[in-house]
Design an enzyme around this catalytic site. Structure first.
Site, PDB file in Angstrom:
ATOM      1  N   LYS A   1      -5.367  -2.758  13.677  1.00  0.00           N
ATOM      2  CA  LYS A   1      -4.683  -1.746  14.481  1.00  0.00           C
ATOM      3  C   LYS A   1      -5.276  -1.717  15.884  1.00  0.00           C
ATOM      4  O   LYS A   1      -6.498  -1.728  16.058  1.00  0.00           O
ATOM      5  CB  LYS A   1      -4.792  -0.374  13.816  1.00  0.00           C
ATOM      6  CG  LYS A   1      -4.092  -0.314  12.464  1.00  0.00           C
ATOM      7  CD  LYS A   1      -4.215   1.058  11.847  1.00  0.00           C
ATOM      8  CE  LYS A   1      -3.477   1.123  10.515  1.00  0.00           C
ATOM      9  NZ  LYS A   1      -4.181   0.437   9.425  1.00  0.00           N
TER      10      LYS A   1
ATOM     11  N   GLU B   1       0.826  -1.211   0.000  1.00  0.00           N
ATOM     12  CA  GLU B   1       0.000   0.000   0.000  1.00  0.00           C
ATOM     13  C   GLU B   1       0.859   1.261   0.000  1.00  0.00           C
ATOM     14  O   GLU B   1       2.076   1.205   0.216  1.00  0.00           O
ATOM     15  CB  GLU B   1      -0.925   0.018   1.213  1.00  0.00           C
ATOM     16  CG  GLU B   1      -0.177   0.065   2.539  1.00  0.00           C
ATOM     17  CD  GLU B   1      -1.026   0.619   3.675  1.00  0.00           C
ATOM     18  OE1 GLU B   1      -1.158   1.848   3.722  1.00  0.00           O
ATOM     19  OE2 GLU B   1      -1.517  -0.169   4.502  1.00  0.00           O
TER      20      GLU B   1
END
Length: 305
Positions: free
Chosen positions: A162, A27
């Protein structure tokens, strides 16, 4: 508008795909929104180097001048790193707008999955996926990454979701969507900065070949959607759970008081946590990305056999 006019694949990546050589998608949000310049560029180039050292071709993905670019150049990585937060953080909803306006975009997990799938890349290595944010029962703040995992056939190697998120609700959402959550050499869901979260993955798998066999089986019966392959941060770089939990709580409280929401919340929290921990969280973030790049390359090699 023809896809061939929008999708730009670098000659190296295109050749590797044609010759059935392993390719790992990467990414670009981590470049523009993940850390300051020049650390962001240094990290991105190191991730590509690690993929190469482990026998695969890296394909860093971004939107450059409205083109869905698969395998951006070192110069383009530096360009995104210098431009930083001025680059649009791009998820699914942003892609057609950026194409039509011929603008730049740094791709999130969701957008990277979409573009990787268009190019025919099956493995994507990142830091951590997005998920259900804390308090989402009121705010309905749920990352588009989860919906993409439910529909797009790309396997994502990550260090879990996360840890700023509600991990329990994130797992529930993925379970509802039928997304397999695999623990690489672990039964415990990693929590990004730490190796343990208190939650279990669906299945433990102990080798890249075992994971590749599962992905091939999934593809052969036509099951749609992605796979989450969780890879714990190396023990020597893992943070103390109490320390990182206190930092996250403090950062979330500050964000709430400042009214920071939506796509701005994750970059703000990661930056705030880095400052609270005197940079230790940033170093942990970098090391877990390196670790995921290595595993991604190993799985990609097995998929090509």
């Amino acid at each position: 508008m023809e896809l061939s006019n929008i999708l730009v694949i670098s000659p190296e990546v295109e050749r590797a795909l044609y010759e059935n050589k392993p390719v790992v998608a990467l990414e670009s949000t981590i470049i523009s929104h993940g850390m300051p310049y020049p650390k962001n560029v240094e990290t991105a180039l190191n991730v590509e180097k690690i993929v190469r050292e482990n026998g695969a071709v890296p394909a860093t993905i971004a939107i450059i001048g409205g083109k869905l670019t698969v395998g951006i150049t070192p110069e383009e990585i530096d360009y995104l790193g210098k431009k930083g937060l001025k680059v649009t953080k791009s998820s699914r909803r942003d892609i057609p707008v950026l194409i039509s306006r011929k603008e730049d975009g740094a791709t999130t997990v969701a957008a990277t999955m979409i573009i990787a799938n268009l190019a025919g890349i099956k493995i994507f290595a990142t830091g951590g996926i997005g998920g259900v944010h804390r308090g989402a029962e009121i705010t309905m703040d749920i990352s588009a990454d989860l919906e993409e995992l439910a529909t797009t056939n790309v396997a994502v190697v990550c260090a879990g979701a996360k840890s700023i998120l509600d991990l329990g609700l994130t797992l529930e959402y993925l379970e509802t969507q039928g997304v397999p959550i695999i623990g690489y050499q672990t039964e415990e869901l990693p929590a990004f900065y730490t190796r343990e979260s208190g939650f279990k993955v669906n299945y433990r798998m102990d080798s890249p070949s075992e994971i590749a066999a599962m992905l091939k089986a999934k593809e052969s019966i036509g099951l749609k959607g992605g796979t989450v392959i969780t890879n714990p941060i190396p023990a020597q770089y893992a943070m103390d759970k109490d320390v990182i939990d206190k930092a996250i709580d403090h950062a979330i409280d500050k964000a709430d008081r400042l009214g920071i929401k939506g796509k701005d919340i994750t970059p703000y929290l990661l930056d705030k946590i880095q400052k609270i921990t005197d940079g230790k969280s940033l170093e942990a973030n970098i090391q877990l990305v390196y670790n995921n790049a290595k595993l991604g390359a190993e799985i990609a090699k097995e998929l090509c056999k």
